[in-house]
Design a protein around this motif. Structure first.
Motif, mmCIF file in Angstrom:
data_model
loop_
_atom_site.group_PDB
_atom_site.id
_atom_site.type_symbol
_atom_site.label_atom_id
_atom_site.label_comp_id
_atom_site.label_asym_id
_atom_site.label_seq_id
_atom_site.Cartn_x
_atom_site.Cartn_y
_atom_site.Cartn_z
ATOM 1 N N ASN A 176 7.395 10.502 -22.629
ATOM 2 C CA ASN A 176 5.936 10.596 -22.753
ATOM 3 C C ASN A 176 5.386 9.513 -23.666
ATOM 4 O OD1 ASN A 176 6.992 11.850 -25.123
ATOM 5 N ND2 ASN A 176 5.057 12.935 -25.412
ATOM 6 N N GLN A 177 6.143 9.089 -24.683
ATOM 7 C CA GLN A 177 5.675 8.031 -25.564
ATOM 8 C C GLN A 177 5.734 6.677 -24.865
ATOM 9 O OE1 GLN A 177 7.537 8.253 -29.409
ATOM 10 N NE2 GLN A 177 6.988 10.415 -29.644
ATOM 11 N N LYS A 178 6.754 6.452 -24.045
ATOM 12 C CA LYS A 178 6.823 5.212 -23.258
ATOM 13 C C LYS A 178 5.662 5.145 -22.276
ATOM 14 C CE LYS A 178 11.830 4.906 -23.522
ATOM 15 N NZ LYS A 178 13.078 4.957 -22.788
ATOM 16 N N ALA A 179 5.352 6.289 -21.659
ATOM 17 C CA ALA A 179 4.248 6.342 -20.703
ATOM 18 C C ALA A 179 2.912 6.118 -21.406
ATOM 19 C CB ALA A 179 4.254 7.686 -19.987
ATOM 20 N N THR A 180 2.784 6.592 -22.625
ATOM 21 C CA THR A 180 1.556 6.394 -23.390
ATOM 22 C C THR A 180 1.355 4.916 -23.711
ATOM 23 O OG1 THR A 180 1.751 8.608 -24.341
ATOM 24 C CG2 THR A 180 0.301 7.066 -25.464
ATOM 25 N N LEU A 181 2.432 4.223 -24.094
ATOM 26 C CA LEU A 181 2.332 2.780 -24.336
ATOM 27 C C LEU A 181 1.867 2.058 -23.078
ATOM 28 C CD1 LEU A 181 5.547 2.056 -26.442
ATOM 29 C CD2 LEU A 181 3.179 1.922 -27.220
ATOM 30 N N LYS A 182 2.436 2.436 -21.947
ATOM 31 C CA LYS A 182 2.069 1.809 -20.677
ATOM 32 C C LYS A 182 0.607 2.097 -20.337
ATOM 33 C CE LYS A 182 3.708 1.268 -15.964
ATOM 34 N NZ LYS A 182 4.696 1.680 -14.962
ATOM 35 N N ALA A 183 0.162 3.327 -20.592
ATOM 36 C CA ALA A 183 -1.227 3.694 -20.305
ATOM 37 C C ALA A 183 -2.206 2.944 -21.199
ATOM 38 C CB ALA A 183 -1.408 5.196 -20.485
ATOM 39 N N THR A 189 -8.428 8.023 -25.988
ATOM 40 C CA THR A 189 -7.636 6.918 -26.525
ATOM 41 C C THR A 189 -7.203 7.195 -27.961
ATOM 42 O OG1 THR A 189 -9.636 5.700 -27.139
ATOM 43 C CG2 THR A 189 -8.609 5.132 -25.046
ATOM 44 N N GLU A 190 -8.009 7.930 -28.713
ATOM 45 C CA GLU A 190 -7.621 8.284 -30.076
ATOM 46 C C GLU A 190 -6.373 9.163 -30.062
ATOM 47 O OE1 GLU A 190 -9.385 10.448 -34.073
ATOM 48 O OE2 GLU A 190 -10.691 10.114 -32.359
ATOM 49 N N GLY A 191 -6.307 10.097 -29.121
ATOM 50 C CA GLY A 191 -5.126 10.940 -28.993
ATOM 51 C C GLY A 191 -3.905 10.149 -28.581
ATOM 52 N N MET A 192 -4.091 9.188 -27.681
ATOM 53 C CA MET A 192 -2.968 8.361 -27.250
ATOM 54 C C MET A 192 -2.461 7.499 -28.396
ATOM 55 S SD MET A 192 -4.190 7.562 -23.287
ATOM 56 C CE MET A 192 -4.171 5.871 -23.481
ATOM 57 N N GLY A 205 -15.602 3.155 -32.629
ATOM 58 C CA GLY A 205 -15.928 1.868 -32.025
ATOM 59 C C GLY A 205 -14.713 1.261 -31.372
ATOM 60 N N LYS A 206 -14.592 -0.048 -31.479
ATOM 61 C CA LYS A 206 -13.469 -0.743 -30.858
ATOM 62 C C LYS A 206 -12.385 -1.003 -31.884
ATOM 63 C CE LYS A 206 -15.953 -2.871 -27.138
ATOM 64 N NZ LYS A 206 -15.837 -3.909 -26.157
ATOM 65 N N VAL A 207 -11.138 -0.857 -31.450
ATOM 66 C CA VAL A 207 -9.997 -1.131 -32.313
ATOM 67 C C VAL A 207 -9.022 -2.042 -31.573
ATOM 68 C CG1 VAL A 207 -10.115 0.983 -33.683
ATOM 69 C CG2 VAL A 207 -8.786 0.965 -31.586
ATOM 70 N N LYS A 208 -8.298 -2.836 -32.341
ATOM 71 C CA LYS A 208 -7.256 -3.693 -31.788
ATOM 72 C C LYS A 208 -5.929 -3.007 -32.077
ATOM 73 C CE LYS A 208 -5.201 -8.261 -32.207
ATOM 74 N NZ LYS A 208 -5.218 -9.516 -32.969
ATOM 75 N N ILE A 209 -5.176 -2.720 -31.017
ATOM 76 C CA ILE A 209 -3.869 -2.095 -31.184
ATOM 77 C C ILE A 209 -2.799 -3.114 -30.819
ATOM 78 C CG2 ILE A 209 -4.595 0.292 -30.900
ATOM 79 C CD1 ILE A 209 -3.790 0.119 -27.977
ATOM 80 N N VAL A 249 -9.372 -1.809 -27.477
ATOM 81 C CA VAL A 249 -9.784 -0.642 -26.703
ATOM 82 C C VAL A 249 -10.939 0.057 -27.401
ATOM 83 C CG1 VAL A 249 -7.520 -0.230 -25.669
ATOM 84 C CG2 VAL A 249 -8.084 0.857 -27.829
ATOM 85 N N GLU A 250 -11.769 0.709 -26.607
ATOM 86 C CA GLU A 250 -12.854 1.531 -27.122
ATOM 87 C C GLU A 250 -12.247 2.846 -27.578
ATOM 88 O OE1 GLU A 250 -16.597 2.277 -28.290
ATOM 89 O OE2 GLU A 250 -16.101 0.462 -27.177
ATOM 90 N N LEU A 251 -12.501 3.222 -28.808
ATOM 91 C CA LEU A 251 -11.910 4.436 -29.359
ATOM 92 C C LEU A 251 -12.795 5.623 -29.031
ATOM 93 C CD1 LEU A 251 -9.352 5.027 -30.936
ATOM 94 C CD2 LEU A 251 -10.703 5.061 -32.997
ATOM 95 N N ASN A 252 -12.301 6.470 -28.140
ATOM 96 C CA ASN A 252 -12.976 7.725 -27.828
ATOM 97 C C ASN A 252 -11.932 8.834 -27.960
ATOM 98 O OD1 ASN A 252 -11.449 7.629 -25.448
ATOM 99 N ND2 ASN A 252 -13.094 6.627 -24.333
#
Length: 64
Positions: free
Chosen positions: A22-29, A47-50, A6-10, A41-44
């Protein structure tokens, strides 16, 4: 990490300084560019991998 569907708050709780590009880019994404910034965000699969990639920089909560 607990698998939540479902939805999670990060929330970014640590800075990306000193971590690989790559971790900085992931935060930005994920839409996190400042400390203590939050997003719901919707967890699919993607986004779960990120979130898993930068889990040491984030706090993940259920967004009910």
């Amino acid at each position: 990490m607990v698998k939540i569907m479902g939805k999670v708050k990060i929330t970014q709780i640590k800075s990306g300084i000193g971590y690989p590009k790559n971790q900085k880019a992931t935060l930005k994404a994920l839409g996190l560019n400042k400390m203590h910034a939050s997003r719901v965000v919707e967890l699919n699969g993607s986004t779960e991998g990120m979130v898993r990639t930068v889990s040491h920089l984030l706090k993940v909560e259920n967004a009910d």
